[in-house]
Design a protein around this motif. Structure first.
Motif, mmCIF file in Angstrom:
data_model
loop_
_atom_site.group_PDB
_atom_site.id
_atom_site.type_symbol
_atom_site.label_atom_id
_atom_site.label_comp_id
_atom_site.label_asym_id
_atom_site.label_seq_id
_atom_site.Cartn_x
_atom_site.Cartn_y
_atom_site.Cartn_z
ATOM 1 N N PHE A 1 0.864 -1.190 0.000
ATOM 2 C CA PHE A 1 0.000 0.000 0.000
ATOM 3 C C PHE A 1 0.896 1.234 0.000
ATOM 4 O O PHE A 1 1.811 1.333 0.812
ATOM 5 C CB PHE A 1 -0.906 0.028 1.233
ATOM 6 N N ILE A 2 0.606 2.163 -0.908
ATOM 7 C CA ILE A 2 1.432 3.369 -1.015
ATOM 8 C C ILE A 2 0.538 4.605 -0.873
ATOM 9 O O ILE A 2 -0.438 4.764 -1.613
ATOM 10 C CB ILE A 2 2.160 3.405 -2.386
ATOM 11 N N GLY A 3 0.875 5.459 0.084
ATOM 12 C CA GLY A 3 0.141 6.711 0.249
ATOM 13 C C GLY A 3 0.675 7.754 -0.732
ATOM 14 O O GLY A 3 1.881 7.881 -0.897
ATOM 15 N N CYS A 4 -0.217 8.471 -1.404
ATOM 16 C CA CYS A 4 0.208 9.479 -2.383
ATOM 17 C C CYS A 4 -0.241 10.864 -1.917
ATOM 18 O O CYS A 4 -1.153 10.982 -1.099
ATOM 19 C CB CYS A 4 -0.398 9.176 -3.747
ATOM 20 N N ASP A 5 0.392 11.895 -2.449
ATOM 21 C CA ASP A 5 0.065 13.287 -2.074
ATOM 22 C C ASP A 5 0.137 13.497 -0.571
ATOM 23 O O ASP A 5 -0.729 14.155 0.026
ATOM 24 C CB ASP A 5 -1.352 13.659 -2.565
ATOM 25 N N GLY A 6 1.133 12.883 0.069
ATOM 26 C CA GLY A 6 1.337 13.096 1.500
ATOM 27 C C GLY A 6 0.464 12.257 2.419
ATOM 28 O O GLY A 6 0.513 12.408 3.637
#
Ligand SMILES: [Zn+2]
Length: 305
Positions: free
Chosen positions: A92-97
């Motif tokens: 799982f990758i968080g984007c835009d902070g």
């Protein structure tokens, strides 16, 4: 002594069988590269199956996903098992902070797992990453016009599904989709229906169907319904499904999946043949689940998927 041993024992063997031994070594290495990760995954899955499902995760399901509470006990159990595997195996990758939390992982994995709960392969073998944005995200597109001039255009999306093994989701829309279980709108179900569709190698609304008979029925009945939807839209007639489904057969299947899981009684009533096809594919019968189901959908809403 070691030198004598080498020249007396190994050297003749190497001279006689050197090429064969090299080929054997390459074969062993190649097989190891293929099968060792599969062996490791199998061992990890055995270990996971022995672990109990975390209480905090169970609470997330109970509180944030009303549809979970309506699932039969055996489907709930299967979904919980798949959630553990999904979270262990997919990045799982968080984007835009965005910082990815357990609530995000569990809610996304749970809804994706419902689709595959009864399938012969009950996970997404090609899926490697889920990218999560806080809200809808911008996608820059280059579109050629009629004379070949390329125009740059920005579109806003709630989600995307890529054949290379990624699903991209807006967390705000994921949460909203899970929170209301009976409105026929669910972003995670939509994008993971695309992932199933993509498993056949092409994106055409034709997921991997188990029998030739079902393939034939699917092809005929889905095409008929899709063509009718196109005609209804051309004549400005009211449609039984969100007009976004008319974009192409892949979107038709993804939007239909949202209706199948979230408004099954409505779908079974207005499109009984399509409901039966979906029931045969997913091996689930959501209309028998004790969920409040409205008869009339509010379908005319703009989508960006
Ligand atoms: Zn879509």
């Amino acid at each position: 002594m070691p030198t004598d041993f080498f020249s007396n024992f190994f050297q003749p063997i190497l001279q006689q069988y050197g090429r064969d031994l090299l080929l054997l070594l390459i074969l062993v290495l190649a097989l190891g590269t293929v099968f060792y990760p599969l062996y490791r995954r199998r061992q990890r899955r055995i270990q996971l199956a022995q672990q109990s499902f975390p209480t905090a995760w169970r609470k997330i399901l109970q509180q944030r996903w009303p549809l979970y509470r309506a699932l039969p006990a055996d489907v709930q159990q299967q979904v919980r098992k798949q959630i553990q595997r999904f979270i262990a195996e997919v990045e799982f990758i968080g984007c835009d902070g965005l910082t990815v939390t357990d609530q995000m992982r569990v809610l996304i994995a749970a809804q994706a797992s419902l689709l595959t709960a009864r399938l012969p392969v009950n996970d997404y073998p090609g899926l490697r990453q889920v990218l999560v944005y806080p809200d809808a995200f911008a996608v820059d597109l280059n579109q050629p016009d009629g004379v070949g001039v390329v125009h740059e255009k920005t579109e806003w999306r709630e989600g995307e599904s890529w054949q290379q093994g990624q699903v991209i989701l807006s967390w705000r829309h994921t949460l909203a989709g899970a929170a209301v279980a009976d409105d026929g709108r669910n972003l995670v179900i939509h994008e993971f229906a695309h992932q199933l569709d993509q498993q056949t190698g092409s994106v055409n609304g034709f997921p991997p169907l188990p029998t030739a008979e079902l393939q034939q029925q699917w092809s005929r009945q889905m095409q008929t319904a899709f063509d009718q939807l196109q005609r209804d839209l051309q004549q400005s007639s009211p449609t039984w499904i969100d007009p976004y489904a008319a974009t192409n057969p892949a979107e038709f299947f993804a939007v239909l999946s949202e209706l199948f899981f979230e408004m099954p009684a409505y779908l079974a009533d207005c499109q009984p043949q399509l409901y039966r096809l979906m029931q045969q594919f997913f091996q689930l019968d959501p209309k028998s689940w004790p969920l409040q189901q409205p008869q009339l959908p509010s379908l005319i809403q703009k989508r960006f998927r």
